[in-house]
Enzyme design. Sequence first.
Site, PDB file in Angstrom:
ATOM      1  N   ASP A 124      81.589   9.845  45.524  1.00  0.00           N
ATOM      2  CA  ASP A 124      81.870   8.489  45.029  1.00  0.00           C
ATOM      3  C   ASP A 124      81.282   7.538  46.065  1.00  0.00           C
ATOM      4  O   ASP A 124      81.913   7.258  47.084  1.00  0.00           O
ATOM      5  CB  ASP A 124      83.390   8.322  44.878  1.00  0.00           C
ATOM      6  CG  ASP A 124      83.801   6.882  44.599  1.00  0.00           C
ATOM      7  OD1 ASP A 124      82.918   6.040  44.306  1.00  0.00           O
ATOM      8  OD2 ASP A 124      85.016   6.598  44.677  1.00  0.00           O
TER       9      ASP A 124
ATOM     10  N   GLY B 182      79.464  -1.658  36.616  1.00  0.00           N
ATOM     11  CA  GLY B 182      79.506  -0.743  37.762  1.00  0.00           C
ATOM     12  C   GLY B 182      80.008   0.630  37.315  1.00  0.00           C
ATOM     13  O   GLY B 182      81.026   0.716  36.629  1.00  0.00           O
TER      14      GLY B 182
ATOM     15  N   SER C  40      85.961  -2.467  48.163  1.00  0.00           N
ATOM     16  CA  SER C  40      85.218  -3.617  48.713  1.00  0.00           C
ATOM     17  C   SER C  40      85.436  -4.822  47.815  1.00  0.00           C
ATOM     18  O   SER C  40      85.607  -5.944  48.282  1.00  0.00           O
ATOM     19  CB  SER C  40      83.723  -3.326  48.745  1.00  0.00           C
ATOM     20  OG  SER C  40      83.467  -2.180  49.476  1.00  0.00           O
TER      21      SER C  40
ATOM     22  N   ASP D  28      81.423   2.949  38.883  1.00  0.00           N
ATOM     23  CA  ASP D  28      82.772   3.293  39.362  1.00  0.00           C
ATOM     24  C   ASP D  28      83.830   2.723  38.418  1.00  0.00           C
ATOM     25  O   ASP D  28      84.839   3.373  38.112  1.00  0.00           O
ATOM     26  CB  ASP D  28      82.998   2.831  40.818  1.00  0.00           C
ATOM     27  CG  ASP D  28      82.690   1.353  41.049  1.00  0.00           C
ATOM     28  OD1 ASP D  28      82.091   0.691  40.167  1.00  0.00           O
ATOM     29  OD2 ASP D  28      83.044   0.854  42.143  1.00  0.00           O
ATOM     30  N   ARG D  29      83.578   1.517  37.903  1.00  0.00           N
ATOM     31  CA  ARG D  29      84.501   0.926  36.934  1.00  0.00           C
ATOM     32  C   ARG D  29      84.502   1.728  35.638  1.00  0.00           C
ATOM     33  O   ARG D  29      85.549   1.951  35.026  1.00  0.00           O
ATOM     34  CB  ARG D  29      84.099  -0.526  36.642  1.00  0.00           C
ATOM     35  CG  ARG D  29      84.173  -1.435  37.855  1.00  0.00           C
ATOM     36  CD  ARG D  29      83.580  -2.795  37.562  1.00  0.00           C
ATOM     37  NE  ARG D  29      84.253  -3.461  36.441  1.00  0.00           N
ATOM     38  CZ  ARG D  29      83.780  -4.550  35.833  1.00  0.00           C
ATOM     39  NH1 ARG D  29      82.644  -5.088  36.231  1.00  0.00           N
ATOM     40  NH2 ARG D  29      84.445  -5.101  34.832  1.00  0.00           N
TER      41      ARG D  29
ATOM     42  N   ASN E 288      80.213   0.613  48.076  1.00  0.00           N
ATOM     43  CA  ASN E 288      79.423  -0.288  48.915  1.00  0.00           C
ATOM     44  C   ASN E 288      79.695  -0.079  50.392  1.00  0.00           C
ATOM     45  O   ASN E 288      78.806  -0.245  51.215  1.00  0.00           O
ATOM     46  CB  ASN E 288      79.712  -1.735  48.537  1.00  0.00           C
ATOM     47  CG  ASN E 288      78.943  -2.111  47.299  1.00  0.00           C
ATOM     48  OD1 ASN E 288      77.731  -1.981  47.265  1.00  0.00           O
ATOM     49  ND2 ASN E 288      79.648  -2.529  46.264  1.00  0.00           N
TER      50      ASN E 288
ATOM     51  N   THR F  57      97.606 -17.365  62.987  1.00  0.00           N
ATOM     52  CA  THR F  57      96.418 -17.355  62.121  1.00  0.00           C
ATOM     53  C   THR F  57      96.249 -16.011  61.432  1.00  0.00           C
ATOM     54  O   THR F  57      96.071 -15.931  60.210  1.00  0.00           O
ATOM     55  CB  THR F  57      95.149 -17.676  62.943  1.00  0.00           C
ATOM     56  OG1 THR F  57      95.346 -18.891  63.635  1.00  0.00           O
ATOM     57  CG2 THR F  57      93.933 -17.794  62.035  1.00  0.00           C
TER      58      THR F  57
ATOM     59  N   LEU G 213      82.170   2.632  51.748  1.00  0.00           N
ATOM     60  CA  LEU G 213      82.433   4.030  52.078  1.00  0.00           C
ATOM     61  C   LEU G 213      81.885   4.951  50.993  1.00  0.00           C
ATOM     62  O   LEU G 213      81.920   4.618  49.822  1.00  0.00           O
ATOM     63  CB  LEU G 213      83.952   4.257  52.192  1.00  0.00           C
ATOM     64  CG  LEU G 213      84.691   3.642  53.371  1.00  0.00           C
ATOM     65  CD1 LEU G 213      86.191   3.882  53.241  1.00  0.00           C
ATOM     66  CD2 LEU G 213      84.192   4.227  54.688  1.00  0.00           C
ATOM     67  N   SER G 214      81.411   6.101  51.459  1.00  0.00           N
ATOM     68  CA  SER G 214      81.057   7.161  50.513  1.00  0.00           C
ATOM     69  C   SER G 214      82.113   8.240  50.639  1.00  0.00           C
ATOM     70  O   SER G 214      82.294   8.822  51.700  1.00  0.00           O
ATOM     71  CB  SER G 214      79.687   7.736  50.841  1.00  0.00           C
ATOM     72  OG  SER G 214      78.705   6.765  50.609  1.00  0.00           O
TER      73      SER G 214
HETATM   74  N1  LIG Z   1      88.552   3.932  57.167  1.00  0.00           N
HETATM   75  C1  LIG Z   1      88.327   2.854  56.423  1.00  0.00           C
HETATM   76  N2  LIG Z   1      87.158   2.195  56.542  1.00  0.00           N
HETATM   77  C2  LIG Z   1      86.907   1.099  55.794  1.00  0.00           C
HETATM   78  N3  LIG Z   1      87.753   0.609  54.898  1.00  0.00           N
HETATM   79  C3  LIG Z   1      88.935   1.219  54.751  1.00  0.00           C
HETATM   80  C4  LIG Z   1      89.268   2.364  55.480  1.00  0.00           C
HETATM   81  N4  LIG Z   1      90.502   2.779  55.079  1.00  0.00           N
HETATM   82  C5  LIG Z   1      90.898   1.914  54.148  1.00  0.00           C
HETATM   83  N5  LIG Z   1      89.983   0.951  53.960  1.00  0.00           N
HETATM   84  C6  LIG Z   1      90.146  -0.148  53.033  1.00  0.00           C
HETATM   85  O1  LIG Z   1      89.517   0.274  51.848  1.00  0.00           O
HETATM   86  C7  LIG Z   1      88.700  -0.753  51.310  1.00  0.00           C
HETATM   87  C8  LIG Z   1      87.419  -0.094  50.896  1.00  0.00           C
HETATM   88  O2  LIG Z   1      87.686   0.513  49.652  1.00  0.00           O
HETATM   89  P1  LIG Z   1      87.189   1.918  49.195  1.00  0.00           P
HETATM   90  O3  LIG Z   1      87.689   2.954  50.116  1.00  0.00           O
HETATM   91  O4  LIG Z   1      87.569   2.027  47.775  1.00  0.00           O
HETATM   92  O5  LIG Z   1      85.627   1.948  49.433  1.00  0.00           O
HETATM   93  P2  LIG Z   1      84.453   1.027  48.999  1.00  0.00           P
HETATM   94  O6  LIG Z   1      83.238   1.728  49.457  1.00  0.00           O
HETATM   95  O7  LIG Z   1      84.677  -0.332  49.521  1.00  0.00           O
HETATM   96  O8  LIG Z   1      84.514   1.021  47.454  1.00  0.00           O
HETATM   97  P3  LIG Z   1      83.601   0.134  46.538  1.00  0.00           P
HETATM   98  O9  LIG Z   1      82.457  -0.345  47.329  1.00  0.00           O
HETATM   99  O10 LIG Z   1      83.239   1.079  45.463  1.00  0.00           O
HETATM  100  O11 LIG Z   1      84.475  -0.978  46.060  1.00  0.00           O
HETATM  101  C9  LIG Z   1      88.524  -1.826  52.368  1.00  0.00           C
HETATM  102  O12 LIG Z   1      88.819  -3.091  51.820  1.00  0.00           O
HETATM  103  C10 LIG Z   1      89.509  -1.461  53.473  1.00  0.00           C
HETATM  104  O13 LIG Z   1      90.534  -2.426  53.590  1.00  0.00           O
HETATM  105  C1  LIG Z   2      82.014  -4.501  41.511  1.00  0.00           C
HETATM  106  C2  LIG Z   2      81.639  -3.268  42.297  1.00  0.00           C
HETATM  107  C3  LIG Z   2      80.952  -3.658  43.590  1.00  0.00           C
HETATM  108  C4  LIG Z   2      82.943  -2.527  42.643  1.00  0.00           C
HETATM  109  O1  LIG Z   2      82.690  -1.378  43.363  1.00  0.00           O
HETATM  110  C5  LIG Z   2      80.749  -2.311  41.458  1.00  0.00           C
HETATM  111  O2  LIG Z   2      81.430  -1.890  40.339  1.00  0.00           O
HETATM  112  C6  LIG Z   2      79.441  -2.954  41.059  1.00  0.00           C
HETATM  113  O3  LIG Z   2      78.524  -3.066  41.845  1.00  0.00           O
HETATM  114  N1  LIG Z   2      79.343  -3.383  39.775  1.00  0.00           N
HETATM  115  C7  LIG Z   2      78.183  -3.992  39.175  1.00  0.00           C
HETATM  116  C8  LIG Z   2      78.519  -5.304  38.601  1.00  0.00           C
HETATM  117  C9  LIG Z   2      79.482  -5.223  37.432  1.00  0.00           C
HETATM  118  O4  LIG Z   2      80.278  -4.277  37.316  1.00  0.00           O
HETATM  119  O5  LIG Z   2      79.444  -6.137  36.591  1.00  0.00           O
HETATM  120  K   LIG Z   3      85.400   2.036  44.664  1.00  0.00           K
END
Ligand SMILES: Nc1ncnc2c1ncn2[C@@H]1O[C@H](COP(=O)(O)OP(=O)(O)OP(=O)(O)O)[C@@H](O)[C@H]1O
Ligand SMILES: CC(C)(CO)[C@@H](O)C(=O)NCCC(=O)O
Ligand SMILES: [K+]
Length: 279
Positions: free
Chosen positions: A6, A99, A123, A101-102, A9, A177, A11-12
């Site tokens: 998965d 997206g 993200s 993932d959605r 943006n 803050t 994390l993978s």
């Molecule tokens: N180790 C970590 N590193 C970064 N973010 C983390 C971590 N653990 C939890 N998070 C939280 O997870 C969120 C990232 O979400 P997720 O793990 O779903 O990955 P993602 O790559 O951001 O997903 P996507 O890009 O598909 O939305 C961040 O907003 C952060 O607050």
């Molecule tokens: C919105 C995110 C970044 C959530 O991971 C992804 O689903 C994405 O890049 N979507 C493309 C834009 C859209 O879903 O309309």
């Molecule tokens: K995700």
Amino acid sequence: MILDLDIGNTLSKWRLKDTQSSEIRSRGAVWTREEWRPGADIPDLDVVESVRISSVARAAVLDETVSLLRHRVPHVYVARSTRETLGVVNGYDEPGRLGVDRWMGALAGYQLAGGCCAVDCGSAITVDFVLPGGNHLGGYIIPGLRLMKESLKLGTRNVAIDPESEAEALLEPGRRTVEAVNHGIYMAAVSAINRIYSEVCDQQAVALPMLLTGGDARVVSRGVHVPHAVWPDMVYGGLEACFPLTLAERAGKMSGAPRVPEPVSLEKIRAGLAFSMLL
Ligand SMILES: Nc1ncnc2c1ncn2[C@@H]1O[C@H](COP(=O)(O)OP(=O)(O)OP(=O)(O)O)[C@@H](O)[C@H]1O
Ligand SMILES: CC(C)(CO)[C@@H](O)C(=O)NCCC(=O)O
Ligand SMILES: [K+]
């Protein structure tokens, strides 16, 4: 073994699933980047016979990943957003732009619960709706907790919300803050989710079960009062449904699927919405 990927943006995420027993053997996450180093980043590919990928990273990341894997793994399956899959009709005017993932979350949610509200707190925070019958309505995209914080540039970006915090504490006015920022963005996220859910259920005249996934799902869950279930593997569930490989998957079972939460009645949802408008 099956390797599920998965690619988000930030994390993978990956997990290894046993093809015979359907058990999850290991899992992990690495920063999304263009080049993988198998062994250090992802598990030993010699034991992997199939890979399933959901990626929303830049095209180059997916291309690089797929070309690396094609040399090492017999079967590589890449999920795409389509007009219709497994009884769900994509609500986007241009279905391919949703997206993936959605789309995986919506398919998994529908497979598990029928109509649903699928929320991904990563993200970005995304909220998608599928009606009973399979019509995906589209959804909402707002910045995720970390993105909201970074956009403020108040020097608080490195102080994350403690994922163990209680929702009550996070919803109080901040006295520093960093607290004002953390409590503000938390309030923004949970109130948006609550409101979006109520508005759409009201518009569509249906109370839908809510499912939550993503890196911030646990902490967000504590502030969401709509009955819901957290399903960390929801995106993987979509991959399982699209590309079933194990016996259990062929029988429609998705790993880690929660019990379907019983939604409150539409009357209650509408009463809550009407009440919040009065204040
Ligand atoms: N180790 C970590 N590193 C970064 N973010 C983390 C971590 N653990 C939890 N998070 C939280 O997870 C969120 C990232 O979400 P997720 O793990 O779903 O990955 P993602 O790559 O951001 O997903 P996507 O890009 O598909 O939305 C961040 O907003 C952060 O607050
Ligand atoms: C919105 C995110 C970044 C959530 O991971 C992804 O689903 C994405 O890049 N979507 C493309 C834009 C859209 O879903 O309309
Ligand atoms: K995700």
